[in-house]
Design a protein around this motif. Sequence first.
Motif, PDB file in Angstrom:
ATOM      1  N   GLY A   1       0.812  -1.213   0.000  1.00 34.09           N
ATOM      2  CA  GLY A   1       0.000   0.000   0.000  1.00 34.09           C
ATOM      3  C   GLY A   1       0.842   1.258   0.000  1.00 34.09           C
ATOM      4  O   GLY A   1       0.517   2.249  -0.671  1.00 34.09           O
ATOM      5  N   THR A   2       1.950   1.235   0.743  1.00 32.87           N
ATOM      6  CA  THR A   2       2.837   2.403   0.787  1.00 32.87           C
ATOM      7  C   THR A   2       3.494   2.650  -0.563  1.00 32.87           C
ATOM      8  O   THR A   2       3.624   3.799  -1.011  1.00 32.87           O
ATOM      9  N   ASP A   3       3.907   1.588  -1.240  1.00 33.60           N
ATOM     10  CA  ASP A   3       4.531   1.740  -2.555  1.00 33.60           C
ATOM     11  C   ASP A   3       3.551   2.341  -3.565  1.00 33.60           C
ATOM     12  O   ASP A   3       3.932   3.187  -4.390  1.00 33.60           O
ATOM     13  N   LEU A   4       2.299   1.917  -3.501  1.00 33.49           N
ATOM     14  CA  LEU A   4       1.304   2.481  -4.416  1.00 33.49           C
ATOM     15  C   LEU A   4       1.082   3.963  -4.141  1.00 33.49           C
ATOM     16  O   LEU A   4       0.965   4.772  -5.072  1.00 33.49           O
ATOM     17  N   HIS A   5       1.034   4.329  -2.870  1.00 33.08           N
ATOM     18  CA  HIS A   5       0.821   5.737  -2.540  1.00 33.08           C
ATOM     19  C   HIS A   5       2.011   6.585  -2.968  1.00 33.08           C
ATOM     20  O   HIS A   5       1.850   7.712  -3.466  1.00 33.08           O
ATOM     21  N   ARG A   6       3.223   6.067  -2.801  1.00 27.10           N
ATOM     22  CA  ARG A   6       4.405   6.798  -3.260  1.00 27.10           C
ATOM     23  C   ARG A   6       4.410   6.934  -4.779  1.00 27.10           C
ATOM     24  O   ARG A   6       4.782   7.987  -5.321  1.00 27.10           O
ATOM     25  N   ALA A   7       4.013   5.879  -5.464  1.00 25.32           N
ATOM     26  CA  ALA A   7       3.946   5.950  -6.927  1.00 25.32           C
ATOM     27  C   ALA A   7       2.924   6.989  -7.376  1.00 25.32           C
ATOM     28  O   ALA A   7       3.139   7.713  -8.356  1.00 25.32           O
ATOM     29  N   LEU A   8       1.815   7.076  -6.656  1.00 24.52           N
ATOM     30  CA  LEU A   8       0.794   8.076  -6.980  1.00 24.52           C
ATOM     31  C   LEU A   8       1.339   9.486  -6.816  1.00 24.52           C
ATOM     32  O   LEU A   8       1.161  10.348  -7.693  1.00 24.52           O
ATOM     33  N   ARG A   9       2.031   9.736  -5.717  1.00 27.31           N
ATOM     34  CA  ARG A   9       2.579  11.069  -5.481  1.00 27.31           C
ATOM     35  C   ARG A   9       3.666  11.403  -6.496  1.00 27.31           C
ATOM     36  O   ARG A   9       3.745  12.542  -6.986  1.00 27.31           O
ATOM     37  N   ALA A  10       4.501  10.418  -6.842  1.00 23.57           N
ATOM     38  CA  ALA A  10       5.557  10.666  -7.824  1.00 23.57           C
ATOM     39  C   ALA A  10       4.966  10.974  -9.193  1.00 23.57           C
ATOM     40  O   ALA A  10       5.435  11.871  -9.908  1.00 23.57           O
ATOM     41  N   ARG A  11       3.929  10.238  -9.563  1.00 25.14           N
ATOM     42  CA  ARG A  11       3.292  10.490 -10.861  1.00 25.14           C
ATOM     43  C   ARG A  11       2.620  11.854 -10.889  1.00 25.14           C
ATOM     44  O   ARG A  11       2.635  12.541 -11.915  1.00 25.14           O
ATOM     45  N   ARG A  12       2.075  12.284  -9.767  1.00 24.57           N
ATOM     46  CA  ARG A  12       1.456  13.604  -9.708  1.00 24.57           C
ATOM     47  C   ARG A  12       2.503  14.697  -9.917  1.00 24.57           C
ATOM     48  O   ARG A  12       2.254  15.692 -10.601  1.00 24.57           O
ATOM     49  N   ARG A  13       3.697  14.514  -9.321  1.00 22.99           N
ATOM     50  CA  ARG A  13       4.771  15.496  -9.525  1.00 22.99           C
ATOM     51  C   ARG A  13       5.226  15.509 -10.979  1.00 22.99           C
ATOM     52  O   ARG A  13       5.511  16.579 -11.541  1.00 22.99           O
TER      53      ARG A  13
END
Length: 252
Positions: A176-188
């Motif tokens: 779950g943490t990896d998915l959330h980090r991927a989401l934030r990175a993609r948003r940037r």
Amino acid sequence: MSEQLIEKKTIGEVERIVHGSGLWDGTGPVEFSNDGETWSETWAPSTEHPLPEFARVEVFRKDVRIPTKVTIRWDEQVPRADEFWAGKWVGAPMRHFGRTARMVGYRQTFRELLGDIVIEDEGDDRALLDAAPEADAAPTERDWAAEIADAESSTLLDAIEKDARAARIFTPDKAGTDLHRALRARRREIAATVADAASAWETPAIAASVQVHDVAATTISPEKPARPAPQDHLPPANRAARRAAARKKGKR
């Protein structure tokens, strides 16, 4: 469950098929009954029986000695799942109940011609089975990581995040943490791409004022001709030539 195609036609189209086969030898009158014992070609509603209970008809075929005789029951044929046709059945029971009785008789008598064709106002369980969702069908799992990586705009990413939070995908573990980090990175990444595109299309600033020279006020002086070189000095060779020329002139 395999998909089953149901062909629907009007009673007129079905009768054209049957009559055109050359095998049809007549159809008896449709009869109605409230108890299955007393039959009549006409029917009228009453307080005890607001709708007919049974209908029957005979269909004759030239190459078959015994006619096909069918009896159908209202509760088994009325299309309750379709409010439009159910209302028509209640409003005109003899018409629609009688059509269905003839259709069932035609279908049983001319199976090789009609197959599983039904008429448009006929109740049919197969249509309900095809329309109902399969209970044992497993829900399709979403590839959240792929959807996040393929998102091309912040709006689409917002929708993915909303669905992910509703599905409780961002669990307090590594996945779950990896998915959330991927989401934030993609948003940037999307924000940086939008910023770069905006800067590439910026227009240069326009000067507040432009100095224009007054051409009319500028005085243009006419160009003077070049001054001729003095001719009083001549090289010695030229002077000797003149003297020789003068002597020749004096001899004349």
